[in-house]
Design a protein around this motif. Structure first.
Motif, PDB file in Angstrom:
ATOM      1  N   GLN A 189      21.250   8.660  72.784  1.00 33.47           N
ATOM      2  CA  GLN A 189      21.931   8.313  71.540  1.00 33.47           C
ATOM      3  C   GLN A 189      20.932   7.966  70.436  1.00 33.47           C
ATOM      4  O   GLN A 189      21.242   8.030  69.253  1.00 33.47           O
ATOM      5  N   GLN A 190      19.719   7.574  70.839  1.00 33.02           N
ATOM      6  CA  GLN A 190      18.674   7.229  69.883  1.00 33.02           C
ATOM      7  C   GLN A 190      17.743   8.418  69.608  1.00 33.02           C
ATOM      8  O   GLN A 190      16.744   8.277  68.916  1.00 33.02           O
ATOM      9  N   GLY A 191      18.052   9.557  70.203  1.00 35.24           N
ATOM     10  CA  GLY A 191      17.250  10.745  69.952  1.00 35.24           C
ATOM     11  C   GLY A 191      16.173  11.033  70.971  1.00 35.24           C
ATOM     12  O   GLY A 191      15.397  11.971  70.801  1.00 35.24           O
ATOM     13  N   TYR A 192      16.085  10.235  72.014  1.00 33.14           N
ATOM     14  CA  TYR A 192      15.091  10.471  73.060  1.00 33.14           C
ATOM     15  C   TYR A 192      15.637  11.462  74.082  1.00 33.14           C
ATOM     16  O   TYR A 192      16.834  11.504  74.338  1.00 33.14           O
ATOM     17  N   THR A 193      14.745  12.230  74.673  1.00 28.77           N
ATOM     18  CA  THR A 193      15.116  12.988  75.857  1.00 28.77           C
ATOM     19  C   THR A 193      14.608  12.210  77.052  1.00 28.77           C
ATOM     20  O   THR A 193      13.644  11.439  76.948  1.00 28.77           O
ATOM     21  N   THR A 194      15.251  12.398  78.188  1.00 26.25           N
ATOM     22  CA  THR A 194      14.811  11.702  79.397  1.00 26.25           C
ATOM     23  C   THR A 194      13.375  12.083  79.728  1.00 26.25           C
ATOM     24  O   THR A 194      12.532  11.223  79.996  1.00 26.25           O
ATOM     25  N   SER A 195      13.077  13.372  79.678  1.00 27.24           N
ATOM     26  CA  SER A 195      11.717  13.836  80.006  1.00 27.24           C
ATOM     27  C   SER A 195      10.687  13.276  79.036  1.00 27.24           C
ATOM     28  O   SER A 195       9.614  12.823  79.452  1.00 27.24           O
ATOM     29  N   GLY A 196      11.001  13.313  77.764  1.00 22.56           N
ATOM     30  CA  GLY A 196      10.061  12.805  76.764  1.00 22.56           C
ATOM     31  C   GLY A 196       9.803  11.323  76.913  1.00 22.56           C
ATOM     32  O   GLY A 196       8.667  10.861  76.805  1.00 22.56           O
ATOM     33  N   PHE A 197      10.866  10.561  77.167  1.00 20.97           N
ATOM     34  CA  PHE A 197      10.714   9.119  77.339  1.00 20.97           C
ATOM     35  C   PHE A 197       9.872   8.794  78.573  1.00 20.97           C
ATOM     36  O   PHE A 197       8.935   7.995  78.507  1.00 20.97           O
ATOM     37  N   ILE A 198      10.183   9.460  79.686  1.00 19.96           N
ATOM     38  CA  ILE A 198       9.435   9.198  80.924  1.00 19.96           C
ATOM     39  C   ILE A 198       7.986   9.627  80.765  1.00 19.96           C
ATOM     40  O   ILE A 198       7.064   8.908  81.180  1.00 19.96           O
ATOM     41  N   ARG A 199       7.753  10.786  80.148  1.00 21.30           N
ATOM     42  CA  ARG A 199       6.377  11.267  79.962  1.00 21.30           C
ATOM     43  C   ARG A 199       5.573  10.291  79.105  1.00 21.30           C
ATOM     44  O   ARG A 199       4.444   9.927  79.445  1.00 21.30           O
ATOM     45  N   ALA A 200       6.153   9.838  78.002  1.00 24.92           N
ATOM     46  CA  ALA A 200       5.456   8.903  77.113  1.00 24.92           C
ATOM     47  C   ALA A 200       5.186   7.574  77.814  1.00 24.92           C
ATOM     48  O   ALA A 200       4.103   6.991  77.672  1.00 24.92           O
ATOM     49  N   THR A 201       6.160   7.104  78.583  1.00 25.93           N
ATOM     50  CA  THR A 201       5.992   5.840  79.307  1.00 25.93           C
ATOM     51  C   THR A 201       4.885   5.964  80.353  1.00 25.93           C
ATOM     52  O   THR A 201       4.025   5.084  80.465  1.00 25.93           O
ATOM     53  N   LEU A 202       4.887   7.051  81.103  1.00 21.94           N
ATOM     54  CA  LEU A 202       3.839   7.259  82.106  1.00 21.94           C
ATOM     55  C   LEU A 202       2.460   7.360  81.466  1.00 21.94           C
ATOM     56  O   LEU A 202       1.496   6.753  81.951  1.00 21.94           O
ATOM     57  N   GLU A 203       2.352   8.125  80.377  1.00 23.54           N
ATOM     58  CA  GLU A 203       1.055   8.248  79.703  1.00 23.54           C
ATOM     59  C   GLU A 203       0.564   6.907  79.210  1.00 23.54           C
ATOM     60  O   GLU A 203      -0.610   6.557  79.383  1.00 23.54           O
ATOM     61  N   ARG A 204       1.448   6.123  78.604  1.00 24.27           N
ATOM     62  CA  ARG A 204       1.056   4.808  78.087  1.00 24.27           C
ATOM     63  C   ARG A 204       0.598   3.899  79.222  1.00 24.27           C
ATOM     64  O   ARG A 204      -0.464   3.279  79.142  1.00 24.27           O
ATOM     65  N   GLU A 205       1.364   3.835  80.289  1.00 24.59           N
ATOM     66  CA  GLU A 205       1.022   2.946  81.395  1.00 24.59           C
ATOM     67  C   GLU A 205      -0.233   3.393  82.130  1.00 24.59           C
ATOM     68  O   GLU A 205      -1.062   2.572  82.503  1.00 24.59           O
ATOM     69  N   LEU A 206      -0.380   4.677  82.336  1.00 24.28           N
ATOM     70  CA  LEU A 206      -1.569   5.168  83.040  1.00 24.28           C
ATOM     71  C   LEU A 206      -2.822   5.015  82.190  1.00 24.28           C
ATOM     72  O   LEU A 206      -3.904   4.771  82.718  1.00 24.28           O
ATOM     73  N   ASN A 207      -2.702   5.144  80.869  1.00 25.63           N
ATOM     74  CA  ASN A 207      -3.859   4.943  79.999  1.00 25.63           C
ATOM     75  C   ASN A 207      -4.293   3.485  79.972  1.00 25.63           C
ATOM     76  O   ASN A 207      -5.467   3.198  79.749  1.00 25.63           O
ATOM     77  N   LYS A 208      -3.378   2.558  80.211  1.00 29.03           N
ATOM     78  CA  LYS A 208      -3.750   1.139  80.297  1.00 29.03           C
ATOM     79  C   LYS A 208      -4.637   0.915  81.508  1.00 29.03           C
ATOM     80  O   LYS A 208      -5.573   0.138  81.472  1.00 29.03           O
ATOM     81  N   ARG A 209      -4.330   1.605  82.586  1.00 29.53           N
ATOM     82  CA  ARG A 209      -5.081   1.430  83.836  1.00 29.53           C
ATOM     83  C   ARG A 209      -6.394   2.189  83.826  1.00 29.53           C
ATOM     84  O   ARG A 209      -7.372   1.761  84.391  1.00 29.53           O
ATOM     85  N   ASN A 210      -6.392   3.358  83.216  1.00 25.57           N
ATOM     86  CA  ASN A 210      -7.571   4.220  83.197  1.00 25.57           C
ATOM     87  C   ASN A 210      -7.908   4.602  81.760  1.00 25.57           C
ATOM     88  O   ASN A 210      -7.713   5.732  81.360  1.00 25.57           O
ATOM     89  N   PRO A 211      -8.421   3.640  80.990  1.00 23.97           N
ATOM     90  CA  PRO A 211      -8.721   3.982  79.593  1.00 23.97           C
ATOM     91  C   PRO A 211      -9.780   5.080  79.530  1.00 23.97           C
ATOM     92  O   PRO A 211     -10.721   5.107  80.324  1.00 23.97           O
TER      93      PRO A 211
END
Length: 58
Positions: A24-46
């Motif tokens: 409803q906010q314009g996100y796709t499930t795939s896009g949201f999950i991909r962005a979340t994974l990239e953000r979290e993994l970059n925190k661990r492995n800058p």
């Protein structure tokens, strides 16, 4: 972007409902999950900062 692969993830109904609500906010499930994974993994492995080389004048 590199070649994409599919993964299958099982979720509790409550999480699936939250992902559906994001549409409803314009996100796709795939896009949201991909962005979340990239953000979290970059925190661990800058990534190391890129090396900047100075030009040498001859």
């Amino acid at each position: 972007m590199s070649k994409l692969v599919r993964i299958v993830v099982q979720l509790p109904v409550e999480l699936k409902e939250q992902l559906d609500a994001l549409k409803q906010q314009g996100y796709t499930t795939s896009g949201f999950i991909r962005a979340t994974l990239e953000r979290e993994l970059n925190k661990r492995n800058p990534r190391p900062a890129p090396v900047v080389r100075k030009a040498v004048n001859k």
